[in-house]
Scaffold this motif. Structure first.
Motif, PDB file in Angstrom:
ATOM      1  N   ALA A 202       0.628  -1.336  -0.049  1.00  0.00           N
ATOM      2  CA  ALA A 202       0.006   0.097   0.178  1.00  0.00           C
ATOM      3  C   ALA A 202       0.799   1.300  -0.013  1.00  0.00           C
ATOM      4  N   LEU A 203       2.130   1.211   0.645  1.00  0.00           N
ATOM      5  CA  LEU A 203       2.765   2.275   0.897  1.00  0.00           C
ATOM      6  C   LEU A 203       4.030   2.680   0.129  1.00  0.00           C
ATOM      7  N   ALA A 204       4.581   1.688  -0.441  1.00  0.00           N
ATOM      8  CA  ALA A 204       6.042   1.790  -1.205  1.00  0.00           C
ATOM      9  C   ALA A 204       5.821   2.164  -2.583  1.00  0.00           C
ATOM     10  N   ASP A 205       6.814   3.037  -2.916  1.00  0.00           N
ATOM     11  CA  ASP A 205       7.150   3.171  -4.333  1.00  0.00           C
ATOM     12  C   ASP A 205       8.052   1.886  -4.670  1.00  0.00           C
ATOM     13  N   ASP A 206       9.053   1.668  -3.795  1.00  0.00           N
ATOM     14  CA  ASP A 206      10.115   0.500  -3.991  1.00  0.00           C
ATOM     15  C   ASP A 206       9.954  -0.494  -2.504  1.00  0.00           C
ATOM     16  N   ILE A 207       9.748  -1.611  -2.836  1.00  0.00           N
ATOM     17  CA  ILE A 207       9.690  -2.791  -1.892  1.00  0.00           C
ATOM     18  C   ILE A 207      11.050  -3.686  -1.925  1.00  0.00           C
ATOM     19  N   ILE A 208      11.884  -3.655  -0.834  1.00  0.00           N
ATOM     20  CA  ILE A 208      13.126  -4.496  -0.656  1.00  0.00           C
ATOM     21  C   ILE A 208      12.836  -5.611   0.246  1.00  0.00           C
ATOM     22  N   VAL A 209      12.554  -6.639  -0.296  1.00  0.00           N
ATOM     23  CA  VAL A 209      12.250  -8.094   0.458  1.00  0.00           C
ATOM     24  C   VAL A 209      13.698  -8.625   0.932  1.00  0.00           C
ATOM     25  N   MET A 210      13.717  -8.779   2.355  1.00  0.00           N
ATOM     26  CA  MET A 210      14.837  -9.444   2.836  1.00  0.00           C
ATOM     27  C   MET A 210      14.688 -10.564   3.552  1.00  0.00           C
ATOM     28  N   ASN A 211      15.902 -11.609   3.504  1.00  0.00           N
ATOM     29  CA  ASN A 211      15.839 -13.001   4.072  1.00  0.00           C
ATOM     30  C   ASN A 211      16.960 -13.101   4.528  1.00  0.00           C
ATOM     31  N   ASN A 212      17.322 -13.947   5.701  1.00  0.00           N
ATOM     32  CA  ASN A 212      18.474 -14.265   6.053  1.00  0.00           C
ATOM     33  C   ASN A 212      19.631 -13.042   5.754  1.00  0.00           C
ATOM     34  N   GLY A 213      19.278 -11.930   6.006  1.00  0.00           N
ATOM     35  CA  GLY A 213      20.474 -10.975   5.836  1.00  0.00           C
ATOM     36  C   GLY A 213      20.723 -10.387   4.530  1.00  0.00           C
ATOM     37  N   ARG A 214      19.936 -11.030   3.555  1.00  0.00           N
ATOM     38  CA  ARG A 214      20.207 -10.552   2.152  1.00  0.00           C
ATOM     39  C   ARG A 214      19.035  -9.951   1.679  1.00  0.00           C
ATOM     40  N   ILE A 215      19.185  -9.438   0.506  1.00  0.00           N
ATOM     41  CA  ILE A 215      17.966  -8.872  -0.422  1.00  0.00           C
ATOM     42  C   ILE A 215      17.657  -9.925  -1.321  1.00  0.00           C
ATOM     43  N   GLU A 216      16.423 -10.482  -1.029  1.00  0.00           N
ATOM     44  CA  GLU A 216      15.835 -11.473  -2.002  1.00  0.00           C
ATOM     45  C   GLU A 216      15.472 -10.932  -3.431  1.00  0.00           C
ATOM     46  N   GLN A 217      14.655  -9.585  -3.235  1.00  0.00           N
ATOM     47  CA  GLN A 217      14.197  -8.953  -4.506  1.00  0.00           C
ATOM     48  C   GLN A 217      13.843  -7.441  -4.183  1.00  0.00           C
ATOM     49  N   ALA A 218      14.076  -6.549  -5.006  1.00  0.00           N
ATOM     50  CA  ALA A 218      13.754  -5.004  -4.857  1.00  0.00           C
ATOM     51  C   ALA A 218      13.040  -4.770  -6.178  1.00  0.00           C
ATOM     52  N   GLY A 219      12.004  -4.131  -6.136  1.00  0.00           N
ATOM     53  CA  GLY A 219      11.309  -3.450  -7.028  1.00  0.00           C
ATOM     54  C   GLY A 219       9.973  -2.750  -6.810  1.00  0.00           C
ATOM     55  N   SER A 220       9.308  -2.205  -7.684  1.00  0.00           N
ATOM     56  CA  SER A 220       7.694  -1.847  -7.599  1.00  0.00           C
ATOM     57  C   SER A 220       7.054  -2.729  -6.729  1.00  0.00           C
ATOM     58  N   PRO A 221       6.117  -2.445  -6.033  1.00  0.00           N
ATOM     59  CA  PRO A 221       5.238  -3.306  -5.319  1.00  0.00           C
ATOM     60  C   PRO A 221       4.495  -4.183  -6.529  1.00  0.00           C
ATOM     61  N   ARG A 222       4.227  -3.587  -7.695  1.00  0.00           N
ATOM     62  CA  ARG A 222       3.293  -4.403  -8.639  1.00  0.00           C
ATOM     63  C   ARG A 222       4.345  -5.521  -9.281  1.00  0.00           C
ATOM     64  N   VAL A 223       5.698  -5.124  -9.551  1.00  0.00           N
ATOM     65  CA  VAL A 223       6.722  -6.070 -10.063  1.00  0.00           C
ATOM     66  C   VAL A 223       6.872  -7.252  -9.039  1.00  0.00           C
ATOM     67  N   VAL A 224       7.118  -6.897  -7.752  1.00  0.00           N
ATOM     68  CA  VAL A 224       7.369  -7.764  -6.585  1.00  0.00           C
ATOM     69  C   VAL A 224       6.089  -8.876  -6.694  1.00  0.00           C
ATOM     70  N   PHE A 225       4.953  -8.061  -6.485  1.00  0.00           N
ATOM     71  CA  PHE A 225       3.734  -9.211  -6.275  1.00  0.00           C
ATOM     72  C   PHE A 225       3.388  -9.942  -7.753  1.00  0.00           C
ATOM     73  N   ASN A 226       3.575  -9.297  -8.865  1.00  0.00           N
ATOM     74  CA  ASN A 226       3.299 -10.095 -10.119  1.00  0.00           C
ATOM     75  C   ASN A 226       4.497 -10.902 -10.594  1.00  0.00           C
ATOM     76  N   ALA A 227       5.814 -10.741 -10.310  1.00  0.00           N
ATOM     77  CA  ALA A 227       6.809 -11.463 -10.762  1.00  0.00           C
ATOM     78  C   ALA A 227       7.806 -11.739  -9.634  1.00  0.00           C
ATOM     79  N   PRO A 228       7.504 -12.458  -8.579  1.00  0.00           N
ATOM     80  CA  PRO A 228       8.322 -12.810  -7.765  1.00  0.00           C
ATOM     81  C   PRO A 228       9.619 -13.678  -8.039  1.00  0.00           C
ATOM     82  N   THR A 229      10.798 -13.211  -7.846  1.00  0.00           N
ATOM     83  CA  THR A 229      11.849 -13.925  -8.481  1.00  0.00           C
ATOM     84  C   THR A 229      12.348 -15.352  -7.716  1.00  0.00           C
TER      85      THR A 229
END
Length: 330
Positions: A202-229
């Protein structure tokens, strides 16, 4: 108006003894953007925020802000301000004095700091509560005061550590709108730590998804939701099924899974049993046991479901369009 500047993390690492909390992460936060560090507890997002603020030392790497290396600068010299999860208001000071406290420490005179504090309280719609003590305020009101206190230093970046977690669901949604409005009006960067997928989307222009101390994926909310890597991102961001499909792991949105009561003629479908039915207002979620494919979720619109309701225990047949499948990294 405060100038907004780009912030860059370059191989930033945080170690607590032998434990690596943040593992050589790289990321650029665009000037004037609203960014959310998203992930489960212990993923390194709060440690990252505290290193940006200067409240945690950097074990390795650099923090570059507006072209200057701020890695070793004290918090007050960075151009950032931090809003803490528990708000950390002084219980014995009035709202006005809480907001003006940092100005007092800098030697600003009473009249000048009160004038500026009132301006900030008006910005967050709390000027009418200036003489109250924190204990006389609701949780949402305390949060607004904490925001004003952080903003009085005129930071170029506002850092927010789980700012909405203590609020009830209704107030959380209201304050989401307030935070976004403030960020737009001030034109500065907000970096917001959360474990809530809905909040980040709801808030972000840019979402940075973190897991175990690393960045798994970063991008716009729509990209992260529709195209998880990765499978982690697909499962954590929610609303997805992960399937083994033609020798690859793929993500399929729950609302793109077609549920049929009779077997289709085409061979490429799954058979599943309905384990549970969850009514969520505008949607109805079906929890499905698809044998070898594991546990899946189908999200149907309320209208679609109630045109032909499906009972728990029903055997159903699952299909999807090839273009709705998104391949995940190995």
């Amino acid at each position: 108006m405060v100038q907004s500047l780009e912030l860059e993390l370059a191989a930033v690492t945080k170690a607590y003894g032998a434990t690596i909390a943040v593992d050589a992460i790289d990321h650029r936060f665009s000037a004037g953007s609203y960014s959310c560090l998203l992930g489960p507890s212990g993923c390194g997002k709060s440690s990252t925020l505290r290193m940006i603020a200067g409240h945690e030392g950097v074990s390795a790497g650099d923090i570059i802000f507006g072209g200057s290396n701020i890695t070793d600068l004290p918090p007050a010299k960075r151009g950032t301000a931090m809003m803490f999860q528990n708000y950390a208001l002084f219980p014995h000071l009035s709202v006005l004095d809480n907001v003006g406290f940092s100005q007092k420490m800098r030697g600003v005179g009473l009249a000048d700091r009160n004038k500026k504090a009132l301006q900030l309280l008006e910005l967050v719609d709390m000027a009418d509560y200036a003489v109250r003590l924190p204990a006389q305020l609701s949780g949402g009101q305390q949060q607004r005061v904490a925001l004003a206190r952080a903003l009085i230093t005129e930071p170029s970046v506002l850092l927010l550590d789980e700012p909405l977690s203590a609020l009830d669901p209704f107030l959380r949604i209201k304050m989401r709108l307030e935070l976004k409005r403030l960020q737009r009006e001030l034109g500065i960067s907000f970096i917001h730590v959360t474990h809530s997928q809905d909040e980040a989307l709801a808030l972000a222009d840019d979402i940075i998804v973190m897991n175990n101390g690393r960045i798994e994926q970063a991008g716009s909310p729509r990209v992260v939701f529709n195209a998880p890597t990765t499978e982690f991102v697909a499962r954590f961001i929610g609303g997805h099924n992960v399937l083994q499909h033609q020798n690859a792991r793929v993500a399929l949105r729950a609302d793109r899974l077609q549920v049929l009561k009779s077997a289709p003629q085409a061979a490429d479908h799954l058979t599943a049993s309905v384990v549970d039915v969850e009514y969520l207002g505008s949607t109805v979620n079906l929890a499905l046991d698809a044998d070898g494919a594991g546990d899946l979720t189908a999200a149907l619109s309320e209208e679609t479901f109630f045109q032909d309701p499906i009972e728990i225990g029903t055997t159903v047949f699952l299909k999807w369009k090839p273009e709705d499948v998104h391949q995940l990294a190995a």
